[in-house]
Design an enzyme around this catalytic site. Structure first.
Site, PDB file in Angstrom:
ATOM      1  N   CYS A   1       0.813  -1.170  -0.046  1.00 54.47           N
ATOM      2  CA  CYS A   1       0.033   0.030   0.056  1.00 54.47           C
ATOM      3  C   CYS A   1       0.863   1.342   0.086  1.00 54.47           C
ATOM      4  O   CYS A   1       0.721   2.232  -0.744  1.00 54.47           O
ATOM      5  CB  CYS A   1      -0.934   0.000   1.114  1.00 54.47           C
ATOM      6  SG  CYS A   1      -2.025  -1.311   1.056  1.00 54.47           S
TER       7      CYS A   1
ATOM      8  N   HIS B   1      -0.275   6.125   3.435  1.00 51.71           N
ATOM      9  CA  HIS B   1      -0.478   4.916   4.040  1.00 51.71           C
ATOM     10  C   HIS B   1      -1.408   4.873   5.058  1.00 51.71           C
ATOM     11  O   HIS B   1      -2.217   3.947   5.205  1.00 51.71           O
ATOM     12  CB  HIS B   1       0.921   4.401   4.234  1.00 51.71           C
ATOM     13  CG  HIS B   1       0.931   3.039   4.739  1.00 51.71           C
ATOM     14  ND1 HIS B   1       1.294   2.749   6.029  1.00 51.71           N
ATOM     15  CD2 HIS B   1       0.537   1.920   4.494  1.00 51.71           C
ATOM     16  CE1 HIS B   1       1.127   1.562   6.357  1.00 51.71           C
ATOM     17  NE2 HIS B   1       0.579   0.901   5.207  1.00 51.71           N
TER      18      HIS B   1
END
Length: 485
Positions: A66, A125
């Protein structure tokens, strides 16, 4: 409602209003939508964006995790350091450059040009844009300290952003339950019974406020699902007949590969009450595989409904004709492909994700088959908004593809992970691993015309193609694997 807000000194807005930008990030969304020819998944609202915009059939991320994937997208850069391919790239690199004169992201660039920038949910994130660990108290430092006028997240009953990200119904979360949970849940709750419904609620409120502003806006909305755990309201599970759900077309380990190219599905297996544990020794049962895919699809349908409400509000506010819409999945996901449940590989399933652009004066309902990368979004937005792009970007503007002007397109996308570099062109994927002691095989080649599911590494059978593509690998190798042999 608890909202986390960043109020930073605002540059003077431009007099002439630019296009607004609505950026929708959907976590772990591989191209499993109707618009991508999945006939089982229910995604009418996401499909509608594709029908009104341009669908990229071959979009690849720079890293199958991610944080690193989002950093590549936001900076327009390929990784130069080992930290760039980790989830810590924001906390350990970008946030620490807050006193640098460099632009930290395309959101920051737009803000410098007079855009009012708002993030709701997971754009970088962290789910709320702040730096702290899964079980820690909410942090005070921002992952993108120069990018946002406002960064918002309704925490509901979950208390922290990370608890919200790993939420179960009724305020439960993965951390507090010590992972003694199943990797899915179907609770008989409303959309706001899970955090993504609250993200939508906040985004709608903010969209109404932004519609009254004189300056253009950038609104980023980052939905959590279908990231694990695959939790969504029961009504979305009820959309599916599990008997119609198909399991992976390639559930076996590819031939002629080193098992280090794969992994043991820790992301799924950490949920202690899962009925089965995934492994490389054998596939999960068909029964459990279908249940997990059912849960993943239900999560997609849940997000699809949230996006549909967002699109309706945009239309009712009269903003549709002047708003660029970006729909993006931060990477793919193995749903049993190669016996893997998760991302974190350099195979196609982990690197290929959803990417759709709807923009004013762009041809509607078209599909692009050229190879594109997440790093291409930054220069694309600059051109669509009439700005000169920064010289340092690695990506190339997609506007010629959006306008179908038959450009001399490079058709190359790079990805990095697991001590490997992978390059994808129109036909082949070549991956080179920099493993200790050069454990063999360290070169993998897949022919996507004859073997789209990457079932067989043909590197030894095609040495001339390998040598040609290794030259491309060298062009994308910035020395991030420092101790190469």
């Amino acid at each position: 409602m608890i909202l986390i807000v960043s109020c930073l000194k605002k540059p003077k807005a431009k007099e002439a209003k630019q296009h607004n930008i609505l950026f929708i990030a959907i976590d772990d969304l591989r191209p499993d939508l109707g618009i991508y020819n999945n006939t089982v998944v229910k995604s009418p609202n996401l499909d509608a964006i594709g029908n009104e915009g341009v669908v990229f059939n071959n979009h690849f991320v720079t890293a199958p995790t991610c944080g690193a994937s989002r950093a590549g997208l936001l900076t327009g850069l390929l990784p130069r350091d080992s930290i760039d391919i980790t989830n810590e790239v924001f906390s350990e690199k970008i946030a620490k450059q807050k006193d640098s004169p460099k632009t930290e992201s395309f959101v920051h660039f737009l803000r410098q040009k007079g855009y009012y920038t708002v993030g709701v949910g997971k754009i970088s994130h962290s789910p709320d844009g702040l730096i702290y660990g899964y079980g820690d108290e909410i942090g005070t430092e921002w992952e993108l300290p120069k990018s946002w006028d406002e960064m918002l997240l309704d925490l509901g009953n979950w208390g922290t952003g990370w608890n919200s990200f790993f939420a179960y119904s009724g305020g439960k979360n993965r951390t507090d339950e010590n992972k003694n949970l199943k990797p899915y849940e179907k609770a008989n709750v409303s959309d706001e019974g899970y955090p993504d419904g609250l993200i939508l609620k906040t985004a709608l409120k903010k969209l109404n406020e932004l519609s009254e502003k004189k300056e253009p806006f950038f609104l980023g909305v980052g939905f959590f699902k279908p990231h694990l755990p695959f939790n969504s309201p029961k009504k979305y599970w009820d959309l599916y007949d599990r008997n119609q759900i198909k399991t992976s077309p390639n559930p076996e380990i590819p031939k002629n590969v080193n098992l280090k190219s794969l992994h043991s599905s820790h992301e799924l297996n950490q949920y202690k009450k899962g009925e089965e544990k995934a492994s490389l020794q054998k596939p999960l049962s068909e029964h459990y595989s279908k249940k997990l895919i059912h849960a993943y699809y239900a999560s997609i349908s849940y997000i699809d409904n949230q996006v549909g409400k967002l699109m309706t509000e945009l239309e009712q506010l009269g903003l549709s004709d002047n708003t660029i819409i970006i729909l993006w999945g931060d990477h793919g996901w193995h749903l049993g492909d190669h016996r893997i449940w998760g991302k974190h590989t350099l195979f196609e399933r982990s690197l290929k994700s959803t990417f759709i652009i709807k923009a004013p004066q762009i041809k509607k309902g078209s599909k692009v088959n050229e190879i594109v990368s997440s790093i291409d979004l930054y220069p694309t937005l600059m051109e669509l908004c009439g700005f000169s792009k920064p010289n340092r970007l690695d990506g190339q503007s997609l506007v010629p593809l959006l306008k179908f002007q038959s450009p001399d397109w490079s058709n190359v996308a790079y990805s990095y992970y697991n001590r490997g570099i992978s390059v994808r062109n129109e036909r082949f994927r070549l991956t080179k691993y920099f493993r200790e002691n050069e454990e063999e095989p360290n070169i993998e080649l897949y022919d996507h015309i004859n073997d789209p599911n990457e079932t067989t590494n043909i590197a030894k059978q095609e040495p001339m193609i390998v040598q040609k593509l290794l030259k491309l690998i060298d062009q994308g190798d910035f020395g991030i694997y420092k101790n190469k042999n």
